[in-house]
Write a protein that holds these residues in place. Structure first.
Motif, PDB file in Angstrom:
ATOM      1  N   LYS A  37       0.803  -1.229   0.000  1.00 43.88           N
ATOM      2  CA  LYS A  37       0.000   0.000   0.000  1.00 43.88           C
ATOM      3  C   LYS A  37       0.833   1.275   0.000  1.00 43.88           C
ATOM      4  CE  LYS A  37      -4.032  -1.951   0.368  1.00 43.88           C
ATOM      5  NZ  LYS A  37      -5.039  -1.844  -0.669  1.00 43.88           N
ATOM      6  N   LEU A  38       2.098   1.187   0.383  1.00 43.38           N
ATOM      7  CA  LEU A  38       2.917   2.390   0.565  1.00 43.38           C
ATOM      8  C   LEU A  38       4.075   2.450  -0.411  1.00 43.38           C
ATOM      9  CD1 LEU A  38       3.193   2.313   4.460  1.00 43.38           C
ATOM     10  CD2 LEU A  38       1.444   3.405   3.061  1.00 43.38           C
ATOM     11  N   ARG A  43       6.916   4.273   3.473  1.00 47.51           N
ATOM     12  CA  ARG A  43       7.294   3.159   4.359  1.00 47.51           C
ATOM     13  C   ARG A  43       8.376   3.581   5.339  1.00 47.51           C
ATOM     14  NH1 ARG A  43       6.695  -0.320  -0.460  1.00 47.51           N
ATOM     15  NH2 ARG A  43       8.902  -0.027  -0.899  1.00 47.51           N
ATOM     16  N   ILE A  44       9.405   4.258   4.822  1.00 45.54           N
ATOM     17  CA  ILE A  44      10.511   4.678   5.684  1.00 45.54           C
ATOM     18  C   ILE A  44      10.024   5.659   6.739  1.00 45.54           C
ATOM     19  CG2 ILE A  44      12.690   5.965   5.746  1.00 45.54           C
ATOM     20  CD1 ILE A  44      13.277   4.730   2.954  1.00 45.54           C
ATOM     21  N   ARG A  71       6.972  14.444   7.629  1.00 43.41           N
ATOM     22  CA  ARG A  71       5.769  14.397   8.473  1.00 43.41           C
ATOM     23  C   ARG A  71       4.540  14.064   7.615  1.00 43.41           C
ATOM     24  NH1 ARG A  71       5.523  16.528  13.331  1.00 43.41           N
ATOM     25  NH2 ARG A  71       7.312  17.848  12.913  1.00 43.41           N
ATOM     26  N   LEU A  72       4.438  14.692   6.450  1.00 44.22           N
ATOM     27  CA  LEU A  72       3.318  14.446   5.550  1.00 44.22           C
ATOM     28  C   LEU A  72       3.322  13.007   5.027  1.00 44.22           C
ATOM     29  CD1 LEU A  72       0.894  15.639   4.041  1.00 44.22           C
ATOM     30  CD2 LEU A  72       2.479  16.322   2.232  1.00 44.22           C
ATOM     31  N   LEU A  73       4.497  12.501   4.688  1.00 44.90           N
ATOM     32  CA  LEU A  73       4.598  11.124   4.204  1.00 44.90           C
ATOM     33  C   LEU A  73       4.146  10.122   5.272  1.00 44.90           C
ATOM     34  CD1 LEU A  73       7.969  11.312   2.273  1.00 44.90           C
ATOM     35  CD2 LEU A  73       5.732  10.770   1.290  1.00 44.90           C
ATOM     36  N   ALA A  74       4.567  10.339   6.502  1.00 44.93           N
ATOM     37  CA  ALA A  74       4.167   9.441   7.596  1.00 44.93           C
ATOM     38  C   ALA A  74       2.663   9.520   7.827  1.00 44.93           C
ATOM     39  CB  ALA A  74       4.927   9.778   8.873  1.00 44.93           C
ATOM     40  N   ARG A  80      -3.244   5.373   4.891  1.00 51.18           N
ATOM     41  CA  ARG A  80      -3.318   4.230   3.976  1.00 51.18           C
ATOM     42  C   ARG A  80      -3.328   2.905   4.725  1.00 51.18           C
ATOM     43  NH1 ARG A  80       0.545   5.441  -1.193  1.00 51.18           N
ATOM     44  NH2 ARG A  80      -0.926   6.808  -2.260  1.00 51.18           N
ATOM     45  N   VAL A  81      -2.489   2.781   5.742  1.00 51.22           N
ATOM     46  CA  VAL A  81      -2.425   1.548   6.515  1.00 51.22           C
ATOM     47  C   VAL A  81      -3.734   1.333   7.263  1.00 51.22           C
ATOM     48  CG1 VAL A  81      -1.285   0.406   8.466  1.00 51.22           C
ATOM     49  CG2 VAL A  81       0.084   1.484   6.686  1.00 51.22           C
ATOM     50  N   GLN A  82      -4.285   2.383   7.846  1.00 52.11           N
ATOM     51  CA  GLN A  82      -5.554   2.251   8.562  1.00 52.11           C
ATOM     52  C   GLN A  82      -6.672   1.874   7.606  1.00 52.11           C
ATOM     53  OE1 GLN A  82      -5.772   6.042  10.512  1.00 52.11           O
ATOM     54  NE2 GLN A  82      -4.527   5.372  12.237  1.00 52.11           N
TER      55      GLN A  82
END
Length: 129
Positions: A37-38, A43-44, A71-74, A80-82
């Motif tokens: 998904k990422l 992912r990092i 911060r935006l990527l995380a 996406r993970v949720q």
């Protein structure tokens, strides 16, 4: 004649190999969903921040972005993970889980019927004595 000690089901540190294998399977399943998904930068940022508690200022140079972008990527990865949690049990993943469960049952109890049904629903098990 020296006797060979009986195998020990758990290690001296109190860990349980079977529990560890089940956890690895569960984590492996989650990782497959997660990796699919990422993108690499997401992912990092997600793993280093949410799992290993690195700050975004530490993560930014690793991914070649500024702190705000990290911060935006995380944040995007978290969303996406949720969202993936509700759809992660696709037909293929369910089939794989059924196979693993049937394989473990066959290895523990000798229940080959379930394993064969997962491998090929049309197979007929005939026991010869």
């Amino acid at each position: 004649m020296a006797s060979i000690p009986e195998p020990v089901a758990s290690r001296q540190d109190g860990s349980d190999p079977e529990h560890e294998a089940l956890m690895a399977d569960s984590v492996g399943h989650a990782m497959l969903v997660f990796l699919g998904k990422l993108n690499p930068a997401e992912r990092i940022a997600f793993v280093l921040h949410d799992i290993f508690a690195l700050s975004f200022s530490e993560i930014a140079p690793i991914i070649g972005r500024n702190e705000a972008a990290a911060r935006l990527l995380a944040s995007r990865a978290r969303r996406r993970v949720q969202g993936a949690e509700s759809t992660s049990e696709t037909a293929e993943l369910k089939r794989k889980r059924e196979f693993v469960d049937a394989f473990l049952a066959a290895s523990r109890t000798g229940d080959f019927e379930k394993l064969l049904m997962v491998l090929d629903p049309n197979v007929v098990l005939i026991w010869q004595f």
